[in-house]
Scaffold this active site. Sequence first.
Site, short mmCIF file in Angstrom:
data_model
loop_
_atom_site.label_atom_id
_atom_site.label_comp_id
_atom_site.label_asym_id
_atom_site.label_seq_id
_atom_site.Cartn_x
_atom_site.Cartn_y
_atom_site.Cartn_z
N LEU A 168 32.75 76.55 53.32
CA LEU A 168 31.45 76.06 53.79
C LEU A 168 31.07 74.74 53.13
O LEU A 168 30.30 73.96 53.67
CB LEU A 168 30.36 77.10 53.51
CG LEU A 168 30.50 78.41 54.28
CD1 LEU A 168 29.51 79.44 53.75
CD2 LEU A 168 30.30 78.19 55.77
N HIS A 170 31.82 72.09 49.26
CA HIS A 170 32.14 71.96 47.83
C HIS A 170 30.92 71.41 47.15
O HIS A 170 30.27 70.51 47.67
CB HIS A 170 33.29 70.97 47.62
CG HIS A 170 34.55 71.38 48.29
ND1 HIS A 170 35.38 72.32 47.78
CD2 HIS A 170 35.10 70.97 49.46
CE1 HIS A 170 36.42 72.48 48.59
NE2 HIS A 170 36.27 71.68 49.62
N GLY A 174 31.70 74.11 42.15
CA GLY A 174 32.24 75.28 42.86
C GLY A 174 32.53 75.01 44.32
O GLY A 174 32.22 73.94 44.84
N VAL A 176 32.11 76.93 48.15
CA VAL A 176 31.46 78.06 48.82
C VAL A 176 32.28 78.42 50.06
O VAL A 176 32.63 77.56 50.87
CB VAL A 176 30.00 77.70 49.22
CG1 VAL A 176 29.33 78.88 49.91
CG2 VAL A 176 29.20 77.29 47.98
N LYS A 191 30.38 81.91 46.43
CA LYS A 191 30.56 80.67 45.66
C LYS A 191 31.52 80.96 44.52
O LYS A 191 31.27 81.86 43.71
CB LYS A 191 29.22 80.22 45.13
CG LYS A 191 29.26 78.90 44.41
CD LYS A 191 27.85 78.39 44.20
CE LYS A 191 27.83 76.94 43.80
NZ LYS A 191 26.52 76.36 43.88
N ASP A 279 17.10 73.14 40.48
CA ASP A 279 18.04 72.39 41.31
C ASP A 279 17.53 72.35 42.76
O ASP A 279 18.28 72.62 43.70
CB ASP A 279 19.43 73.04 41.23
CG ASP A 279 20.54 72.07 41.59
OD1 ASP A 279 20.25 70.86 41.73
OD2 ASP A 279 21.69 72.52 41.76
#
Length: 433
Positions: A168, A170, A174, A176, A191, A279
């Site tokens: 899905l 980067h 990580g 996903v 993730k 975040d």
Amino acid sequence: MLWLLCGPCGAMDSQALVIRIKIPDGAAVDWTVHSAPQLLFRDVLDVIGQVLPDATTTAFEYEDEDGDRITVRSDEEMKAMLSYYYSTVMEQQVNGQLIEPLQIYPRACKPPGKRNIHGLKVNTRAGAGSGASEALPSNSLKKSSAELKKILANGQMNEQDIRYRDILGHGNGGTVYKAYHVRSGKILAVKVIPLDITLELQKQIMSELEILYKCDSSYIIGFYGAFFVENRISLCTEFMDGGSLDVYRKIPEHVLGRIAVAVVKGLTYLWSLKILHRDVKPSNMLVNTRGQVKLCDFGVSTQLVNSIAKTYVGTNAYMAPERISGEQYGIHSDVWSLGISFMEIQKNQGSLMPLQLLQCIVDEESPVLPAGEFSEPFVHFITQCMKKQPKERPAPEDLMGHPFVVQYNDGNAEVVSMWVCRMLEERRAQGPQ
Ligand code: ATP
Ligand code: MG
């Protein structure tokens, strides 16, 4: 051409779509559609009218993988239903299971089921145990809510049960994946973050993540579990089929307003648990075709945040000036990020400010949106969130009471749902980028 076939039907050829119309007494009527792409909402209502001539049906429902009933009232929502159905067909094919028909429920008045802490709902399927559909093989992907709760409970998620599918995206640290959870039949977003840390730190992270199981808000991504394998941690969460807001630009304001309400409610919920998001940015705001908007990737685990930060640069263009300068971080810093995120989404540009400009955020005046182009309440909302002085930014209750938020705080998820469906449709029509 459309026609009705009554009685059980277990197989489906590649073109035909079998729609199982569930009727209130627990029986079902199967309808084979040979021209699914041309199928209109009106056609379905017409057929329901033939099946239930005495009732006036204006909408129908289907169940998602959680057993939640989703209402269909338009062609857009039909498309979302079919796209969801075909993704389950794909899973069934991959797993060598018999393809189940698409089950729909002519709209009956009933209150929605109660949410549980993992965002899973009690399976509201009615009339099980009688009627035509009983003859069907019982290899349903859906599990009862109790079973799902058990499977997805803390510690029960493990690598063996997960089939990784598409990537899905980067992120900073990580990757996903869209993944299929074999034991529950659920689609997840997983993730995976490589982390070279001691067993002790791994344990600390797992215990810090505990609070995620307790998060129970429709504005926060559902958390299903986490596990370490070798030097990487996998965090399993609810999959959002509309993806994150960073890929959407210039969202019409009546849609953006509803999204902003959900984001403010999500943040307010986190703050009420004494969690700072840390975040807030468009890629951590997710949407789905049901019109839900949910926050993800908030920093509940200090140790996880620290471990990632050791490997990756932690600065981004959404950070509040006080944070860039290394001062204390608080709710107000999340509020800044909220403001700059929505400003960024509405700017018709594809990329973030270059990092050099971050210093300007610290030294210069905050950027403001051009008045004329956007509504006055929206511009005011952004300007307030992006006050240089943290204390001048709105407190949680001021955010909820801001005219821009009040104006769109009407619980109308359909507006977002229709918009997400249309955007996904446009993206599909454009083909792979
Ligand atoms: P960062 O790592 O700095 O937070 P990011 O948010 O872009 O950056 P990731 O969190 O790794 O990176 O996410 C990568 C992408 O995966 C996101 O941009 C989003 O599009 C997608 N994604 C993440 N979680 C989900 C989810 N639950 N459902 C659907 N898509 C998701
Ligand atoms: Mg993210």
